[in-house]
Design a protein around this motif. Structure first.
Motif, short mmCIF file in Angstrom:
data_model
loop_
_atom_site.label_atom_id
_atom_site.label_comp_id
_atom_site.label_asym_id
_atom_site.label_seq_id
_atom_site.Cartn_x
_atom_site.Cartn_y
_atom_site.Cartn_z
N ALA A 1 -142.18 -67.85 -46.94
CA ALA A 1 -141.92 -67.12 -45.69
C ALA A 1 -143.19 -66.41 -45.26
O ALA A 1 -143.79 -65.66 -46.04
CB ALA A 1 -140.79 -66.10 -45.89
N VAL A 2 -143.62 -66.68 -44.04
CA VAL A 2 -144.78 -65.98 -43.48
C VAL A 2 -144.27 -64.68 -42.89
O VAL A 2 -143.48 -64.67 -41.95
CB VAL A 2 -145.47 -66.82 -42.39
CG1 VAL A 2 -146.74 -66.12 -41.90
CG2 VAL A 2 -145.81 -68.22 -42.91
N VAL B 1 -140.25 -73.66 -45.13
CA VAL B 1 -141.22 -72.68 -44.69
C VAL B 1 -140.62 -71.91 -43.52
O VAL B 1 -140.27 -72.50 -42.49
CB VAL B 1 -142.55 -73.34 -44.27
CG1 VAL B 1 -143.54 -72.26 -43.79
CG2 VAL B 1 -143.15 -74.12 -45.43
N LEU B 2 -140.48 -70.60 -43.69
CA LEU B 2 -139.90 -69.74 -42.68
C LEU B 2 -141.01 -68.85 -42.11
O LEU B 2 -142.02 -68.60 -42.76
CB LEU B 2 -138.80 -68.86 -43.27
CG LEU B 2 -137.84 -69.51 -44.29
CD1 LEU B 2 -136.84 -68.47 -44.79
CD2 LEU B 2 -137.13 -70.71 -43.67
N GLU C 1 -142.41 -78.61 -35.59
CA GLU C 1 -141.80 -78.93 -36.88
C GLU C 1 -142.73 -78.67 -38.06
O GLU C 1 -142.64 -79.33 -39.10
CB GLU C 1 -141.29 -80.38 -36.90
CG GLU C 1 -140.22 -80.64 -35.84
CD GLU C 1 -139.65 -82.04 -35.91
OE1 GLU C 1 -140.17 -82.86 -36.70
OE2 GLU C 1 -138.70 -82.32 -35.18
N ILE C 2 -143.62 -77.69 -37.89
CA ILE C 2 -144.47 -77.25 -39.00
C ILE C 2 -143.70 -76.30 -39.89
O ILE C 2 -143.89 -76.26 -41.11
CB ILE C 2 -145.75 -76.58 -38.47
CG1 ILE C 2 -146.52 -77.52 -37.55
CG2 ILE C 2 -146.63 -76.10 -39.62
CD1 ILE C 2 -147.01 -78.78 -38.23
N ILE C 3 -142.83 -75.50 -39.27
CA ILE C 3 -141.97 -74.59 -40.03
C ILE C 3 -140.52 -74.97 -39.80
O ILE C 3 -140.20 -75.73 -38.87
CB ILE C 3 -142.21 -73.12 -39.65
CG1 ILE C 3 -141.79 -72.86 -38.19
CG2 ILE C 3 -143.67 -72.74 -39.88
CD1 ILE C 3 -141.67 -71.40 -37.84
N ARG D 1 -129.64 -68.42 -47.39
CA ARG D 1 -129.09 -69.62 -46.77
C ARG D 1 -129.86 -70.87 -47.20
O ARG D 1 -129.27 -71.89 -47.57
CB ARG D 1 -129.13 -69.47 -45.24
CG ARG D 1 -128.48 -70.63 -44.50
CD ARG D 1 -128.31 -70.31 -43.02
NE ARG D 1 -129.58 -70.11 -42.35
CZ ARG D 1 -130.08 -68.93 -41.99
NH1 ARG D 1 -129.40 -67.82 -42.25
NH2 ARG D 1 -131.23 -68.85 -41.38
N HIS D 2 -131.18 -70.79 -47.18
CA HIS D 2 -131.99 -71.95 -47.57
C HIS D 2 -131.93 -72.19 -49.08
O HIS D 2 -131.95 -73.34 -49.53
CB HIS D 2 -133.43 -71.76 -47.11
CG HIS D 2 -133.60 -71.93 -45.63
ND1 HIS D 2 -133.67 -73.17 -45.03
CD2 HIS D 2 -133.67 -71.02 -44.63
CE1 HIS D 2 -133.81 -73.02 -43.72
NE2 HIS D 2 -133.81 -71.73 -43.45
N LEU D 3 -131.84 -71.11 -49.85
CA LEU D 3 -131.73 -71.28 -51.30
C LEU D 3 -130.42 -71.97 -51.66
O LEU D 3 -130.39 -72.85 -52.54
CB LEU D 3 -131.82 -69.92 -51.99
CG LEU D 3 -131.84 -69.94 -53.52
CD1 LEU D 3 -132.99 -70.78 -54.04
CD2 LEU D 3 -131.93 -68.51 -54.06
#
Length: 284
Positions: free
Chosen positions: A149-150, A168-169, A213-215, A243-245
Motif C-alpha cells: 500500500a502506497v 498494490v493499493l 491498471e498499475i495499481i 478485503r484483499h487478504l
C-alpha cells in the motif's frame, strides 16, 4: 475539502498532500491497524537501517509480517530515519524478514512512503542497485500473499523494492512514480520551474495509475486528507487490507506466484487503434 472538491485536485496538489508533514507514517498506521507489533532489526550483514521498520504483527488476529518505510516529523527524527530513504541494508533487512514470513507462512504487508532509495556514496559502495534488484527477484518468488500500500510518496526503485506484490493499493492522495516532478523538470526543462507540468504528465496519482491498471485499488481518505484524521484514514486502509487478504488467502502457492507474475507482466501492454476503429467503436 469535500469529496467532490478532492476529485478536482491537480496532480501537483496530490504531490503536496503526499508529502504533507502531518500525514500519518508507517508507525502511525502500525499503532492503529495492527496489534502486537514487534519490531525486528538488522540485515545480519552490516547494520540496522532506521528508514525501514519491520516486524511481526496481528491484523484482525491474523499473523502477518509488516514492513514499511518511515519518515521523521522533526529534524532529529528525519536525520535518524534518513528522510525515509533506505540504504542497501534497509532493503536487505526487508527481504530477510519477507523470507522469514515465507518460512512461517505469514502474509506480508508493506507500506510504501519514500522519495526514493538513498543515493549517497556509501549506499552505492555497499550495493544499492544490487540490493533493490535482489528484492525484486526475491519478492517475485515468495509463496505467500503479499499486499503493498502506497501511503504517501512512492518514489522510483526505492518504492518498488518493497512493492512487488499480489495487490498494490494507493491512498487517494498518495503518488507513485519513476521520478519526482522536480527531477523530471530538471531533466526535460533544465530547471525545476516546470514541476507542476511534469507532475501532470507523469501520471503519478492514484486515479491515473488505477486507470492504467498499475495499481489495484484507490483507498479513499478522510474528506480533508489523511493528515486531518489519522484514525479514519487507518480504518479505511484496514478495511481494504482485510478485503484483499481474504481474497489472497483463498489461493494456493502456485496461484499466488502466477497471480503476482501475471500482474506485472500485464503492465505496459496496450493495443493501438486506428482512427477508423476508434470512430467505429465510438471510443474517440
Amino acid at each position: 475539502m469535500g469529496k467532490r472538491e478532492s476529485e478536482k485536485l491537480a496532480a501537483w496538489d496530490r504531490v503536496l498532500l503526499a508529502r504533507h508533514e502531518s500525514r500519518p507514517y508507517t508507525l502511525d498506521y502500525a499503532k492503529r491497524i495492527f496489534t502486537s507489533f514487534r519490531e525486528i532489526h538488522g540485515d545480519r550483514k552490516y547494520k540496522d537501517d532506521h528508514a525501514i521498520v519491520a516486524g511481526m504483527a496481528l491484523l484482525d488476529e491474523r499473523p502477518v509480517m509488516l514492513i514499511g518505510q518511515q519518515k521523521g516529523r522533526n529534524m532529529r527524527q528525519r536525520l535518524h530515519r534518513n528522510y525515509g530513504m533506505p540504504r542497501p541494508e534497509g532493503y536487505r533487512k526487508a527481504i530477510r524478514l519477507m523470507q522469514m514470513a515465507g518460512k512461517f507462512r505469514r502474509p506480508v504487508i508493506t507500506l510504501i512512503d519514500t522519495p526514493g532509495a538513498y543515493p549517497g556514496v556509501g549506499a552505492e559502495e555497499r550495493g544499492q542497485a544490487e540490493a533493490i534488484a535482489s528484492n525484486l527477484r526475491a519478492m517475485a518468488q515468495l509463496r505467500i500473499p503479499v499486499i503493498a500500500a502506497v501511503i504517501g510518496e512512492g518514489g522510483s526503485g526505492g518504492a518498488l523494492a518493497i512493492g512487488v506484490a499480489n495487490r498494490v493499493l494507493m491512498l487517494e492522495n498518495s503518488t507513485y512514480s519513476v521520478i519526482s516532478p522536480e527531477s523530471c523538470s530538471a531533466i526535460l526543462w533544465k530547471d525545476q520551474q516546470h514541476a507542476k507540468e511534469a507532475a501532470e504528465n507523469l501520471r503519478l496519482t492514484a486515479d491515473h495509475l488505477h486507470k492504467l491498471e498499475i495499481i489495484d485499488e484507490v483507498v479513499p481518505e478522510p474528506p480533508r486528507g489523511a493528515q486531518e484524521d489519522w484514525d479514519q484514514a487507518a480504518d479505511l486502509l484496514r478495511a481494504a487490507l482485510l478485503r484483499h487478504l481474504d481474497e489472497l488467502q483463498q489461493l494456493d502457492e502456485e496461484q499466488l506466484l502466477s497471480d503476482r507474475f501475471d500482474r506485472f507482466r500485464r503492465m505496459g501492454a496496450f493495443v493501438e487503434a486506428t482512427q477508423e476503429e476508434t470512430r467505429r467503436t465510438g471510443n474517440g
